[in-house]
Design an enzyme around this catalytic site. Structure first.
Site, PDB file in Angstrom:
ATOM      1  N   GLU A   1       5.375  12.774   0.635  1.00 32.15           N
ATOM      2  CA  GLU A   1       6.808  12.537   0.778  1.00 32.15           C
ATOM      3  C   GLU A   1       7.630  13.806   0.589  1.00 32.15           C
ATOM      4  O   GLU A   1       8.608  14.040   1.310  1.00 32.15           O
ATOM      5  CB  GLU A   1       7.261  11.462  -0.218  1.00 32.15           C
ATOM      6  CG  GLU A   1       6.716  10.075   0.065  1.00 32.15           C
ATOM      7  CD  GLU A   1       5.339   9.825  -0.558  1.00 32.15           C
ATOM      8  OE1 GLU A   1       4.833   8.705  -0.425  1.00 32.15           O
ATOM      9  OE2 GLU A   1       4.784  10.767  -1.173  1.00 32.15           O
TER      10      GLU A   1
ATOM     11  N   LYS B   1     -13.108  -0.127   6.143  1.00 35.47           N
ATOM     12  CA  LYS B   1     -12.074  -1.134   5.920  1.00 35.47           C
ATOM     13  C   LYS B   1     -12.438  -2.415   6.672  1.00 35.47           C
ATOM     14  O   LYS B   1     -12.874  -2.363   7.814  1.00 35.47           O
ATOM     15  CB  LYS B   1     -10.717  -0.627   6.414  1.00 35.47           C
ATOM     16  CG  LYS B   1     -10.070   0.387   5.491  1.00 35.47           C
ATOM     17  CD  LYS B   1      -8.665   0.730   5.958  1.00 35.47           C
ATOM     18  CE  LYS B   1      -7.989   1.671   4.979  1.00 35.47           C
ATOM     19  NZ  LYS B   1      -6.612   2.014   5.409  1.00 35.47           N
TER      20      LYS B   1
ATOM     21  N   ARG C   1       9.959  10.039  -4.601  1.00 43.69           N
ATOM     22  CA  ARG C   1       8.999  11.130  -4.795  1.00 43.69           C
ATOM     23  C   ARG C   1       9.495  12.444  -4.202  1.00 43.69           C
ATOM     24  O   ARG C   1       9.029  13.516  -4.586  1.00 43.69           O
ATOM     25  CB  ARG C   1       7.659  10.761  -4.158  1.00 43.69           C
ATOM     26  CG  ARG C   1       6.934   9.647  -4.879  1.00 43.69           C
ATOM     27  CD  ARG C   1       5.543   9.441  -4.313  1.00 43.69           C
ATOM     28  NE  ARG C   1       4.658   8.931  -5.341  1.00 43.69           N
ATOM     29  CZ  ARG C   1       3.338   8.991  -5.290  1.00 43.69           C
ATOM     30  NH1 ARG C   1       2.742   9.567  -4.262  1.00 43.69           N
ATOM     31  NH2 ARG C   1       2.598   8.509  -6.251  1.00 43.69           N
TER      32      ARG C   1
END
Length: 627
Positions: free
Chosen positions: A379, A294, A407
């Site tokens: 989730e 990243k 979700r």
């Protein structure tokens, strides 16, 4: 770091000579016409262009800097859009957008009437699947691969998924299914949490090219045929797995039925391109593991990829600066309350599905590590593990975005609400969120929460009310949710932790004729509108249980009831008011103001609210029109 990036300053005007090669690429066909030796220069220019663009508009940065070479290699090797690429989450697709005809569109990224920060089918034929939530790519790409097979089309479906998104169960459900379907599916694991250590270099790149090559595949098929005939194929297959397992982490993905390749350096085009060329010739489910970093190429983002995950506008030469005197956000107010309450109540435990920074709970995680649980992008699991914790006498607080709790709705109903467990949901990003758009707007939570028995739903109008509602949630012997918006919080806070009487609102302004019932952050524009209308304003506070007595009182003393909410009108708080009036057999003129029956796009939050009439001017105009 490339010279292009080193010479880039945030206030520099656009200089076409800086992007000499990139400016010739308006679609992937032009990219595929380049000589392989030009791809390195293109990567440098593309990375610099991403940095310059995001520094001027804000948006996701670290993830996009990390996928430059991978994006180039995919479009160079595969015949896009005939070959389908599905980008998981999608916040790493700026290089993809730039290479597929939207280079100039980056100037209005995530703005009103500008291009989306995520893939969008209506925006480009190269965006084959709209994504913005994680872990959907393998399922979607598998569906495309199955459809191609059914139509007799020889094309590839490619899912690019990050290591974070691989923590969600849906990704494994898809792989389990894909391995048994023999579809031409390529899953690319973009692993950006591992550093590129010495084992991921020349040797492993060579092994990946070898294992993806036709010679290896042909030899493997011939061996399989021979060994099956003599009855020792299963023994040989297991021996091969053990040998491959010594140099690559292949076993898990091989067990799912994939041919595992890698890991390879995701920033090395000389490794990526030949490996992808080889994979393109293979049939069936393939799994390529690439290691990226990243923030690659921009030192500040490399050193702090979290801070540069989704920055606002900044000067690349100087980097991000800490805002001085900025008002705390609602997320930060929640995080501070969490710490304050944890000091007083040893039963408190906090759970988050990989949203520690976004939910404002970094300090809590550091101060109370034994009472903090990041369950990854899962989730459903977050909701049920909170239920299990509640069963044992603790008071779990689930820090989750409104759009992400969708979700875990089945788990919320079945595992929490039916058992009436005291789980407190700190529901961040309620209402309009701005640049992330429709996929992240919290437009449905009042509706999907208030219809569930045992549930308490609260909506604070300012910072101090947020603290009071969270404290109230800790006293409720059943499930509750406090729903608050993104952005700077209104008002000031104290260190106290007082509670509110459950189900009771308050009159904030007395007027005549018109009663405005405001829910959550709509209180301020409602009060502003009321000044011009001499209207009564109630801060309702609770969506469920609704303050029915207050509704009755206002209905009996006013000729028009107006409800205002930053939520979908259908099924929302206004609907709850109408239901209450009907149950009490009170006939009254009612005006429901809220979000319309359509998805709200990305853009500046204030402008978006004004566009749907949820600012003071819009509320005033709607009421006058009704009268």
């Amino acid at each position: 770091m490339s010279t292009v990036i080193e010479n880039l300053s945030g206030d520099a005007s656009y200089d076409p000579t800086r992007y000499e090669l990139l400016k010739t690429i308006d679609d992937p066909a032009q990219l595929r016409s380049l000589d392989r030796r030009q791809l390195g220069q293109l990567a440098d220019e593309l990375r610099a262009y991403v940095l310059e663009s995001v520094s001027k508009t804000g948006g996701h940065l670290s993830s996009n800097l990390g996928t430059v070479e991978l994006t180039i290699a995919l479009h160079y090797v595969f015949d896009t859009p005939e070959d389908r690429i599905v980008w998981d989450v999608g916040h790493q697709t700026y290089p993809h957008k730039i290479l597929t005809g939207r280079r100039e569109g980056m100037a209005r990224l995530r703005m009103n009437d500008g291009i989306s920060g995520f893939p969008r089918r209506s925006e480009s034929k190269y965006d084959t699947f709209g994504t913005a939530h994680s872990s959907t790519s393998i399922s979607a790409a598998l569906g495309m691969a199955v459809a191609a097979k059914a139509k007799g089309e020889d094309r590839r479906a490619i899912a690019v998924i990050g290591d974070g998104a691989m923590s969600a169960g849906m990704a494994y459900e898809a792989m389990n299914n894909a391995g048994a379907m023999d579809a031409n599916l390529l899953v690319i694991l973009n692993d950006n949490e591992m550093s590129i250590s010495p084992p991921v270099g020349a040797l492993t790149n060579y092994l990946a090219r070898l294992l993806s090559g036709r010679i290896y595949a042909s030899a493997r098929r011939a061996s399989e045929h021979l060994l099956k005939r003599v009855g020792v194929w299963e023994l040989a297959r297991r021996a091969e797995e053990h040998v491959k397992g010594m140099v690559t982490p292949s076993t898990l993905f091989e067990e799912f039925g994939f041919n595992y390749l890698g890991p390879i350096d995701g920033h090395d085009l000389d490794a990526l391109v030949p490996t992808l060329i080889n994979i393109k010739q293979l049939k069936g489910p393939q799994f390529l593991h690439v290691i990226t970093r990243k923030g690659q190429g921009y030192k500040l983002a490399e050193d702090d990829p979290i801070a540069y995950h989704g920055p606002g506008k900044f000067n690349p030469a100087e980097g991000l600066k800490k805002a001085v005197g900025a008002k705390p956000t609602y997320s930060q107010i929640f995080g501070q309350w969490l710490c304050d309450m944890a000091e007083r109540d040893p039963r408190l435990m906090a759970i988050t599905p990989a949203m520690r920074e976004g939910s404002g709970i970094v300090e809590y995680s550091e101060r109370f590590p034994k009472r903090y649980f990041d369950v990854g992008i899962a989730e459903q699991h977050a909701v049920t593990v909170a239920a299990g914790i509640a069963c044992e006498g603790f008071r779990p607080v689930v820090a989750i975005y409104s759009t992400f709790l969708q979700r875990g709705y089945d788990q919320f109903i079945h595992d929490v609400a039916i058992q009436n467990l005291p789980v407190l949901f700190a529901l961040d990003r309620g209402g309009i969120v701005g640049g992330d758009g429709a996929t992240h707007n919290g437009a449905f939570d009042f509706a999907y929460l208030r219809t569930v028995p045992n549930m308490t739903v609260m909506a604070p109008s300012d910072a101090e009310e947020l603290r009071r509602m969270l404290s109230t949630g800790m006293t409720i012997n059943g499930p509750s949710a406090v729903r608050y918006p993104r952005g700077a919080a209104l008002g000031e806070t104290t260190k106290d932790l007082p509670t509110l009487p459950v189900g009771k609102g308050e009159i904030r302004r007395k007027g005549t004729g018109i009663a405005i019932l405001a829910f959550g952050t709509m209180l301020k524009p409602a009060l502003d509108a009321a000044e011009a209308l001499n209207a009564t304003v109630a801060n309702m506070r609770f969506v469920k249980p609704l303050d029915v007595e207050l509704v009755k009182q206002l209905a009996e003393s006013h000729h028009l009831i107006v409800t205002v909410e930053e939520h979908q009108i259908m099924g929302g708080a206004g609907s709850a008011v109408c239901e209450a009036l009907a149950q009490m057999k009170i006939e009254k003129q009612v005006l429901l103001l809220g979000l319309p029956d359509r998805f709200i796009d990305h853009g500046d939050p204030a402008r978006l609210l004004a566009s749907v009439g949820l600012d003071a001017e819009g509320i005033t105009k709607a009421i006058k029109s009704k009268l």
